[in-house]
Design an enzyme around this catalytic site. Structure first.
Site, PDB file in Angstrom:
ATOM      1  N   TYR A  99       0.800  -1.311  -0.012  1.00 16.60           N
ATOM      2  CA  TYR A  99       0.018  -0.077   0.079  1.00 16.60           C
ATOM      3  C   TYR A  99       0.902   1.237  -0.091  1.00 16.60           C
ATOM      4  O   TYR A  99       2.020   1.182   0.345  1.00 16.60           O
ATOM      5  CB  TYR A  99      -0.862  -0.023   1.228  1.00 16.60           C
ATOM      6  CG  TYR A  99      -0.178   0.206   2.501  1.00 16.60           C
ATOM      7  CD1 TYR A  99      -0.377   1.520   3.096  1.00 16.60           C
ATOM      8  CD2 TYR A  99       0.167  -0.799   3.326  1.00 16.60           C
ATOM      9  CE1 TYR A  99       0.361   1.804   4.467  1.00 16.60           C
ATOM     10  CE2 TYR A  99       0.869  -0.357   4.699  1.00 16.60           C
ATOM     11  CZ  TYR A  99       0.765   0.744   5.099  1.00 16.60           C
ATOM     12  OH  TYR A  99       1.359   0.975   6.229  1.00 16.60           O
ATOM     13  N   CYS A 100       0.200   2.224  -0.673  1.00 16.87           N
ATOM     14  CA  CYS A 100       0.966   3.657  -0.447  1.00 16.87           C
ATOM     15  C   CYS A 100      -0.106   4.436   0.191  1.00 16.87           C
ATOM     16  O   CYS A 100      -0.929   4.370   1.061  1.00 16.87           O
ATOM     17  CB  CYS A 100       1.526   4.044  -1.684  1.00 16.87           C
ATOM     18  SG  CYS A 100       0.165   4.347  -3.170  1.00 16.87           S
ATOM     19  N   TRP A 101      -0.041   5.844  -0.307  1.00 17.54           N
ATOM     20  CA  TRP A 101      -1.060   7.018   0.253  1.00 17.54           C
ATOM     21  C   TRP A 101      -2.429   6.757  -0.107  1.00 17.54           C
ATOM     22  O   TRP A 101      -3.087   6.606   0.703  1.00 17.54           O
ATOM     23  CB  TRP A 101      -0.362   8.265   0.056  1.00 17.54           C
ATOM     24  CG  TRP A 101      -1.054   9.452   0.569  1.00 17.54           C
ATOM     25  CD1 TRP A 101      -2.275  10.069   0.070  1.00 17.54           C
ATOM     26  CD2 TRP A 101      -1.161   9.971   1.917  1.00 17.54           C
ATOM     27  NE1 TRP A 101      -2.573  11.217   0.823  1.00 17.54           N
ATOM     28  CE2 TRP A 101      -2.299  10.870   2.085  1.00 17.54           C
ATOM     29  CE3 TRP A 101      -0.672   9.321   2.944  1.00 17.54           C
ATOM     30  CZ2 TRP A 101      -2.350  11.552   3.351  1.00 17.54           C
ATOM     31  CZ3 TRP A 101      -0.851  10.032   4.370  1.00 17.54           C
ATOM     32  CH2 TRP A 101      -1.603  10.997   4.421  1.00 17.54           C
ATOM     33  N   TYR A 128      -3.348   4.119   2.573  1.00 18.33           N
ATOM     34  CA  TYR A 128      -3.317   4.324   3.902  1.00 18.33           C
ATOM     35  C   TYR A 128      -4.420   5.154   4.096  1.00 18.33           C
ATOM     36  O   TYR A 128      -5.222   5.200   5.346  1.00 18.33           O
ATOM     37  CB  TYR A 128      -2.077   5.403   4.183  1.00 18.33           C
ATOM     38  CG  TYR A 128      -2.225   5.830   5.506  1.00 18.33           C
ATOM     39  CD1 TYR A 128      -1.930   5.195   6.408  1.00 18.33           C
ATOM     40  CD2 TYR A 128      -2.544   7.362   5.757  1.00 18.33           C
ATOM     41  CE1 TYR A 128      -2.193   5.833   7.876  1.00 18.33           C
ATOM     42  CE2 TYR A 128      -2.638   7.972   6.682  1.00 18.33           C
ATOM     43  CZ  TYR A 128      -2.557   7.214   8.046  1.00 18.33           C
ATOM     44  OH  TYR A 128      -2.583   7.550   9.282  1.00 18.33           O
TER      45      TYR A 128
END
Length: 357
Positions: A99-101, A128
Site C-alpha cells: 500500500y501507499c498513500w 493508507y
C-alpha cells in the site's frame, strides 16, 4: 464494489484479511511511515523523503509529465534495490500486501513488478487513506459497543500496575498510558522515548480494540482528555466517563515509595527533573519552583514528592474526578497496603471480587 483487478484488495476487507498475508509493505516515504502505518507493516519506500519532496515540487512548478518521468526513474531504482537486498530470498508462494498513500502509482508499480516476477502480491485499494477511514470509523464504533470499568485513584496510587495485574487475571484492559507512551502528567514522559503521532496513537487504540470482546467489560484508568500531548478521541472519552468507577487508595507513604521507584530516571537525572518542574512556574511562581529545585539539589526526594502530591496532584485529582466521572463514589474503593508485588496482586484480586467479575 469489488475492484475488477484481481490483484487489488477491497479496502472493506482489510480488517478481516490482514492475517492472510505474509507481509504488509508500506511503500511510502520513511517520514510518512513514521507518522502512522498499518500495524505490523514494514517500510520499503519507493521514494525517499527527499525524492518525494523533489517530485512534488516538480509536479507543481514544471508539469505532471516531468514529475512522472523523474518519479518513475526513482521508483524503478528503489524497487530494484529492495528486490536485491530485502526480497531476494523469498519463495514463489510469498504473499504480500502493498500500500501507499491513496493506493495509486507507488503501490501499483511495486505490486505490478512483484506479480510479474511470480509472487502473489496484492495492492490495497485506497491505500493508507482508506485505512485511516477504517480506524476513525472503528473507534467511533468502539465507543458505542464497549463498556468500561474505571479505576480511579490519586497520582502514585498504583493504578497502572493494578490494571496490569487485572489483565494477568484474565480480565480485559485498555492501557491508554501504555499506548500513548506517557504516564499522564507534567512529569509523565518516558525517558528517551517520544510519544507516537496522534494518528499512530489512534491506530494503536483501534488495534487494541480489535483484540477485545465488546460483550465483556473493559478495565481502564481514569484519565484526562489528553495523555501527554495526545488526545483521546472525544466519543471514546465520553464513553469511558460513563463507566462505573472504583477507587484505588494508597497511603501517602506508599504513594511516595511507589513514585520514587517508577520515576527513578528523575532521581538519576536531577536536571531533567528541574526542567519539568520549571513548567509549573506560571502556577506556583519562581520562589516555589526554586525551593523545589533546592530540594532536588539536596537529594530530599521523598519530601519533595510528598509536597508535590499534597500541593499539586491531589487537589487537581479531587476536583477533576467528581467533575468528569459521574459514577464516582467516595465509599466505593479498595485499599493497597504497600507497594510490594504481593500487595498489588492481593489488591487486584480484592478489586475483582468486590466488583463480582
Amino acid at each position: 464494489m469489488q475492484p475488477s483487478n484481481p490483484h487489488i484488495l477491497n479496502i472493506e476487507k482489510l480488517a478481516s484479511s490482514l492475517g492472510e498475508f505474509d507481509a504488509i509493505i508500506d511503500v511510502r516515504s520513511p517520514a510518512e511511515f513514521a507518522l502512522d502505518h498499518i500495524p505490523g507493516a514494514i517500510n520499503l519506500p519507493v521514494l525517499s523523503n527527499e525524492e518525494r519532496i523533489e517530485i512534488g515540487t516538480l509536479y507543481k512548478q514544471v508539469s505532471p509529465f516531468a514529475a512522472k518521468k523523474l518519479g518513475a526513474a526513482y521508483v524503478s531504482r528503489n524497487i530494484a534495490n529492495h528486490l536485491e537486498n530485502s526480497l531476494i530470498d523469498f519463495p514463489r508462494e510469498w504473499h504480500p500486501l502493498i500500500y501507499c498513500w491513496r493506493g495509486g502509482e507507488r503501490s501499483g508499480a511495486f505490486t505490478h513488478i512483484l506479480n510479474r516476477i511470480g509472487w502473489k502480491a496484492m495492492q490495497l485499494q485506497s491505500g493508507y487513506q482508506g485505512f485511516r477511514r477504517i480506524v476513525i470509523d472503528g473507534l467511533d464504533q468502539a465507543a458505542k459497543d464497549f463498556s468500561f470499568q474505571v479505576i480511579a485513584g490519586m497520582t502514585g496510587s498504583g493504578k497502572t500496575r493494578i490494571l496490569q495485574e487485572i489483565g494477568a487475571l484474565g480480565q480485559q484492559i485498555l492501557d491508554l498510558e501504555g499506548l500513548a507512551i506517557h504516564r499522564g502528567s507534567v512529569l509523565g514522559n518516558e525517558p528517551n522515548t517520544e510519544q507516537p503521532a496522534q494518528k499512530a496513537f489512534e491506530t494503536h487504540l483501534w488495534n487494541a480494540f480489535n483484540s477485545l470482546d465488546p460483550a465483556k467489560i473493559v478495565f481502564v484508568e481514569s484519565e484526562s482528555k489528553k495523555v501527554g500531548g495526545l488526545h483521546i478521541p472525544d466519543p471514546l472519552m465520553e464513553r469511558i466517563r460513563e463507566g462505573q468507577c472504583i477507587e484505588l487508595r494508597s497511603s501517602t507513604n506508599t504513594r511516595v515509595s511507589w513514585l520514587l521507584r517508577e520515576y527513578q530516571h528523575f532521581v538519576s537525572n536531577p536536571e531533567s527533573f528541574k526542567q519539568k518542574l520549571s513548567l509549573l512556574i506560571s502556577r506556583y511562581g519562581k520562589v516555589q519552583i526554586a525551593k523545589w529545585h533546592e530540594a532536588i539539589d539536596e537529594g530530599n526526594f521523598s519530601e519533595l514528592v510528598e509536597e508535590l502530591l499534597v500541593m499539586h496532584y491531589d487537589p487537581s485529582y479531587q476536583s477533576s474526578i467528581i467533575r468528569n466521572f459521574p459514577s464516582y463514589r467516595e465509599n466505593h474503593f479498595v485499599e493497597l497496603e504497600n507497594d510490594s508485588d504481593e500487595a498489588f496482586a492481593k489488591t487486584a484480586n480484592d478489586l475483582i471480587s468486590k466488583l463480582g467479575y
